[in-house]
Write an enzyme that holds these catalytic residues in place. Structure first.
Site, PDB file in Angstrom:
ATOM      1  N   LYS A 105       0.617  -1.127   0.096  1.00 46.15           N
ATOM      2  CA  LYS A 105       0.012   0.069  -0.014  1.00 46.15           C
ATOM      3  C   LYS A 105       0.881   1.175  -0.073  1.00 46.15           C
ATOM      4  O   LYS A 105       1.495   1.274   0.757  1.00 46.15           O
ATOM      5  CB  LYS A 105      -0.867  -0.023   1.339  1.00 46.15           C
ATOM      6  CG  LYS A 105      -1.704   1.278   1.420  1.00 46.15           C
ATOM      7  CD  LYS A 105      -2.762   0.992   2.571  1.00 46.15           C
ATOM      8  CE  LYS A 105      -3.714   2.326   2.592  1.00 46.15           C
ATOM      9  NZ  LYS A 105      -4.620   2.211   3.537  1.00 46.15           N
ATOM     10  N   LYS A 114      -2.285  -1.436  -3.938  1.00 44.17           N
ATOM     11  CA  LYS A 114      -3.038  -0.592  -3.814  1.00 44.17           C
ATOM     12  C   LYS A 114      -2.216   0.765  -3.766  1.00 44.17           C
ATOM     13  O   LYS A 114      -1.383   0.830  -2.994  1.00 44.17           O
ATOM     14  CB  LYS A 114      -3.829  -0.507  -2.350  1.00 44.17           C
ATOM     15  CG  LYS A 114      -4.805   0.821  -2.246  1.00 44.17           C
ATOM     16  CD  LYS A 114      -5.330   0.716  -0.682  1.00 44.17           C
ATOM     17  CE  LYS A 114      -6.236   2.028  -0.403  1.00 44.17           C
ATOM     18  NZ  LYS A 114      -6.777   2.183   0.801  1.00 44.17           N
TER      19      LYS A 114
HETATM   20  C1  PBG Z   1      -7.691   3.167   5.803  1.00 40.59           C
HETATM   21  C2  PBG Z   1      -7.914   3.128   4.229  1.00 40.59           C
HETATM   22  C3  PBG Z   1      -7.581   4.122   3.252  1.00 40.59           C
HETATM   23  C4  PBG Z   1      -8.123   3.553   1.973  1.00 40.59           C
HETATM   24  C5  PBG Z   1      -8.599   2.470   2.324  1.00 40.59           C
HETATM   25  N1  PBG Z   1      -8.504   2.016   3.769  1.00 40.59           N
HETATM   26  C6  PBG Z   1      -7.124   5.393   3.204  1.00 40.59           C
HETATM   27  C7  PBG Z   1      -5.770   5.603   3.774  1.00 40.59           C
HETATM   28  O1  PBG Z   1      -4.964   4.799   3.772  1.00 40.59           O
HETATM   29  O2  PBG Z   1      -5.485   6.885   4.166  1.00 40.59           O
HETATM   30  C8  PBG Z   1      -8.348   4.385   0.678  1.00 40.59           C
HETATM   31  C9  PBG Z   1      -9.196   3.681  -0.451  1.00 40.59           C
HETATM   32  C10 PBG Z   1      -9.530   4.633  -1.375  1.00 40.59           C
HETATM   33  O3  PBG Z   1      -8.748   5.681  -1.657  1.00 40.59           O
HETATM   34  O4  PBG Z   1     -10.378   4.431  -2.347  1.00 40.59           O
HETATM   35  N2  PBG Z   1      -6.418   2.924   6.158  1.00 40.59           N
END
Ligand code: PBG
Length: 326
Positions: free
Chosen positions: A197, A250
């Site tokens: 991520k 992601k």
């Molecule tokens: C929470 C989380 C996030 C997303 C999914 N779970 C945001 C982040 O890490 O700041 C983002 C999903 C999206 O942008 O569609 N940790």
């Protein structure tokens, strides 16, 4: 007449032949539809930066789920929006058994027993600091966060979640959560780890939806640098070793090479999260008449599958399902 022994265009000469040689397929059952829940009744609030995506109260969400499941979508990922007043440093509300989010999971499971429910395991929607980890003196603590993630995971499993999605990139979280679940009898609950991520600008609209943006600093001490690829392998190896059932990359579009890398190196399913900013870009351009939104959507989804993702978390799930069902 030019003499060519290879004419690749022969395999494109008709729709029938093109379909015969099509290498990648896209099915409605590949989708996980991320949805947003808020407290209260009779609420349906459009997310400003995500046209067509709403935050629902449970009653309206159940209505919406009828439509979603009728389209053949079999999995959702549910995210809660909490008011500032329910947030604290320790994200305590995340494991309060009486909280609306956990009660909603149970209610959805009751009404739609076949629907796969995925949840997000991270502190940010419940944290007064807006960070994914416990903050002390401006630092994000790793091991103290795991303890909170353990409680959150167990609460979500008890509520009826099928798949937990640890999304905070803390070290050791998958192993910690797996053990905590197993010790409490939840050996059947799956873990889809957000393995790679990245610290991305493309989460902006999501943070609007949850009102969960960090109150200070950024997420770069836990989320990965967009410059790194080898590090994604290390993260995936750890999650695999710690017992993750599926590995996720992601965002998706700027990281198709990472999806492909994990697909080549791991024999468990790879998922990709087609995130909020990726949705917003296509929506904005198509609402302006600058590109054909439907075609762009299908091309993006197919490319994520081609890169090696078996399943796709996407806000396009409903719209794409309508097209795939035609
Ligand atoms: C929470 C989380 C996030 C997303 C999914 N779970 C945001 C982040 O890490 O700041 C983002 C999903 C999206 O942008 O569609 N940790």
């Amino acid at each position: 007449m030019i003499n060519l022994s290879r004419r690749p265009r022969r395999n494109r000469k008709s729709a029938g032949i093109r379909d015969l040689v099509q290498e990648t397929t896209l099915q409605v059952s590949d989708f996980i539809y991320p949805m947003f829940l808020q407290d209260g009744t009779n609420q349906k609030v459009e997310v400003k930066s995500m046209p067509g995506i709403y935050r629902f109260s449970l009653d309206n969400l159940l209505e919406e789920l009828k439509e979603v499941t009728d389209l053949g979508i079999r999995a959702i990922d549910l995210f809660p929006n909490y008011p500032e007043s329910r947030k604290d440093r320790f994200a305590s509300e995340s494991y309060n058994e009486d909280t609306f989010y956990l009660k909603a999971i149970t209610a959805i499971k009751e009404r739609f027993p076949e629907l796969v429910i995925m949840t997000d395991v991270a502190m940010d929607p419940y944290s007064s600091d807006g960070h994914d980890g416990l903050v002390e003196n401006g630092k994000i603590l790793n091991d103290a966060t795991l303890d909170i993630l353990g409680k959150m995971s167990l609460a979500q499993a008890r509520a009826g979640a099928d798949i937990l999605g640890p999304s905070d990139m803390m070290d050791g979280r998958v192993g910690y959560i797996r053990k905590h679940l197993d010790d409490n009898g939840f050996t059947d609950v799956s873990i889809m780890s957000y393995s790679a991520k990245y610290a991305s600008a493309f989460y902006g609209p999501f943070r609007d939806a949850l009102e969960s943006a960090p109150k200070f600093g950024d997420k770069k001490t836990y989320q990965m640098s967009p410059a790194n690829k080898r590090e994604a392998l290390l993260e995936a190896q750890l999650d695999f070793a710690e017992g993750a059932d599926m590995l996720m990359v992601k965002p998706a579009l700027s990281y198709l090479d990472i999806i492909s890398l994990l697909d080549q190196n791991f024999d468990i399913p790879i998922a990709a999260y087609n995130v909020s900013g990726e949705y917003a870009m296509i929506k904005a351009a198509s609402l302006n008449g600058w590109l054909d939104g439907e075609r762009a959507m299908m091309e993006v989804l197919m490319s994520i599958r081609r890169a090696g993702a078996k399943c796709i978390l996407t806000y396009f799930a409903k719209e794409a399902a309508v097209i795939l069902n035609r």
